[in-house]
Write a protein that holds these residues in place. Structure first.
Motif, short mmCIF file in Angstrom:
data_model
loop_
_atom_site.label_atom_id
_atom_site.label_comp_id
_atom_site.label_asym_id
_atom_site.label_seq_id
_atom_site.Cartn_x
_atom_site.Cartn_y
_atom_site.Cartn_z
N SER A 139 0.81 -1.22 0.00
CA SER A 139 0.00 0.00 0.00
C SER A 139 0.84 1.27 0.00
CB SER A 139 -0.94 0.01 1.20
OG SER A 139 -0.19 -0.03 2.40
N GLU A 140 2.00 1.24 0.63
CA GLU A 140 2.81 2.45 0.74
C GLU A 140 4.19 2.28 0.12
OE1 GLU A 140 2.72 4.58 4.47
OE2 GLU A 140 0.86 3.58 5.01
N GLY A 141 4.31 1.37 -0.82
CA GLY A 141 5.56 1.19 -1.53
C GLY A 141 6.36 0.02 -1.00
N ALA A 142 7.30 -0.45 -1.84
CA ALA A 142 8.15 -1.58 -1.48
C ALA A 142 9.47 -1.47 -2.22
CB ALA A 142 7.45 -2.89 -1.82
N ILE A 143 10.46 -2.17 -1.69
CA ILE A 143 11.78 -2.24 -2.30
C ILE A 143 12.29 -3.66 -2.13
CG2 ILE A 143 12.98 -1.50 -0.19
CD1 ILE A 143 14.89 0.09 -2.08
N SER A 144 13.06 -4.13 -3.12
CA SER A 144 13.61 -5.48 -3.02
C SER A 144 15.13 -5.37 -2.88
CB SER A 144 13.25 -6.31 -4.25
OG SER A 144 13.85 -5.77 -5.41
N LEU A 145 15.73 -6.43 -2.33
CA LEU A 145 17.17 -6.43 -2.12
C LEU A 145 17.95 -6.41 -3.43
CD1 LEU A 145 17.65 -8.88 0.88
CD2 LEU A 145 17.39 -6.39 0.90
N ASP A 146 17.29 -6.77 -4.53
CA ASP A 146 17.97 -6.71 -5.82
C ASP A 146 17.74 -5.38 -6.53
OD1 ASP A 146 15.33 -7.30 -6.45
OD2 ASP A 146 15.78 -9.24 -7.36
N GLY A 147 17.22 -4.39 -5.81
CA GLY A 147 17.23 -3.01 -6.30
C GLY A 147 16.00 -2.49 -7.01
N VAL A 148 14.90 -3.19 -6.97
CA VAL A 148 13.68 -2.72 -7.64
C VAL A 148 12.77 -2.06 -6.61
CG1 VAL A 148 11.67 -3.42 -8.99
CG2 VAL A 148 13.87 -4.52 -9.38
N MET A 149 12.13 -0.97 -7.01
CA MET A 149 11.23 -0.27 -6.11
C MET A 149 9.85 -0.16 -6.74
SD MET A 149 13.53 2.84 -4.58
CE MET A 149 14.00 3.52 -6.15
N ILE A 150 8.84 -0.21 -5.89
CA ILE A 150 7.47 0.07 -6.30
C ILE A 150 6.99 1.21 -5.42
CG2 ILE A 150 5.10 -0.76 -6.42
CD1 ILE A 150 6.17 -3.58 -6.75
N LYS A 151 6.56 2.29 -6.05
CA LYS A 151 6.01 3.41 -5.29
C LYS A 151 4.58 3.07 -4.84
CE LYS A 151 6.88 7.64 -6.29
NZ LYS A 151 6.99 8.95 -6.90
N ALA A 152 4.07 3.86 -3.93
CA ALA A 152 2.74 3.61 -3.39
C ALA A 152 1.66 3.56 -4.48
CB ALA A 152 2.39 4.69 -2.35
N ASN A 153 1.87 4.29 -5.57
CA ASN A 153 0.88 4.30 -6.64
C ASN A 153 1.07 3.16 -7.64
OD1 ASN A 153 3.08 5.09 -8.13
ND2 ASN A 153 2.31 7.13 -8.61
N GLY A 154 2.00 2.26 -7.36
CA GLY A 154 2.23 1.10 -8.22
C GLY A 154 3.30 1.31 -9.28
N LEU A 155 3.83 2.51 -9.39
CA LEU A 155 4.85 2.82 -10.39
C LEU A 155 6.15 2.10 -10.07
CD1 LEU A 155 5.74 4.70 -12.79
CD2 LEU A 155 6.42 6.33 -11.04
#
Length: 166
Positions: A139-155
């Motif tokens: 819901s408020e974003g995520a990051i993975s240890l291999d360097g990918v990010m998802i912003k809260a809006n899904g971007l």
């Protein structure tokens, strides 16, 4: 991102002084300190006032010397916890004892005021693959240890050379 963290707004204002013409006085504040040691400040910098940040308003882990925030673990629509979820970024920071005892005038610690303001409920996952499977509960974003990010809006952000960890 580098930033100067100050206790008060007045402390932030003291970092930079201006001449009558509105130009930055290079002999005062942080600019003056820099020039006195031969390190000129060029460009902008960030400053954060702790007294102006909104604090976390919840519970903490019981008997935790680090005072980690008691945030609800994400759950998928089927009620299961997502595989590869490692925790919340705000709770993955181990604070030095000297900083654990610091509190703002309003009684807030650094984790609940500074780091919660920066990370909120940012989820951390082992890999992009695991993070993608967890999208329904991000819901408020995520990051993975291999360097990918998802912003809260899904971007998606920071795609490119990625090593997939399973």
């Amino acid at each position: 991102m580098l930033a100067v963290v100050c206790k008060t707004l007045e402390d932030v204002k003291a970092l930079e002084k201006y001449a009558k013409e509105g130009m930055i006085d290079k002999n005062a504040g942080l600019h003056g300190l820099g020039s006195s040691i031969g390190k000129l400040l060029d460009g902008s910098f960030h400053a954060i006032s702790l007294e102006n940040l909104k604090a976390y308003r919840g519970k903490f882990w019981v008997n935790d010397p680090q005072k980690r925030l008691d945030l609800l673990k994400p759950r998928l629509p089927d009620g299961k916890y997502p595989l590869g979820f490692l925790g919340f970024a705000v709770n993955m920071i181990d604070l030095d004892h000297n900083y654990l005892i610091y509190h703002t005038v309003k009684g807030h610690g650094l984790r609940e005021i500074l780091f919660y303001s920066m990370f909120a409920r940012l989820q951390v996952y082992r890999s992009r693959v695991k993070m993608e499977l967890a999208i329904p509960c991000i819901s408020e974003g995520a990051i993975s240890l291999d360097g990918v990010m998802i912003k809260a809006n899904g971007l998606y952000l920071s795609l490119g050379q990625v090593n997939y960890m399973q």
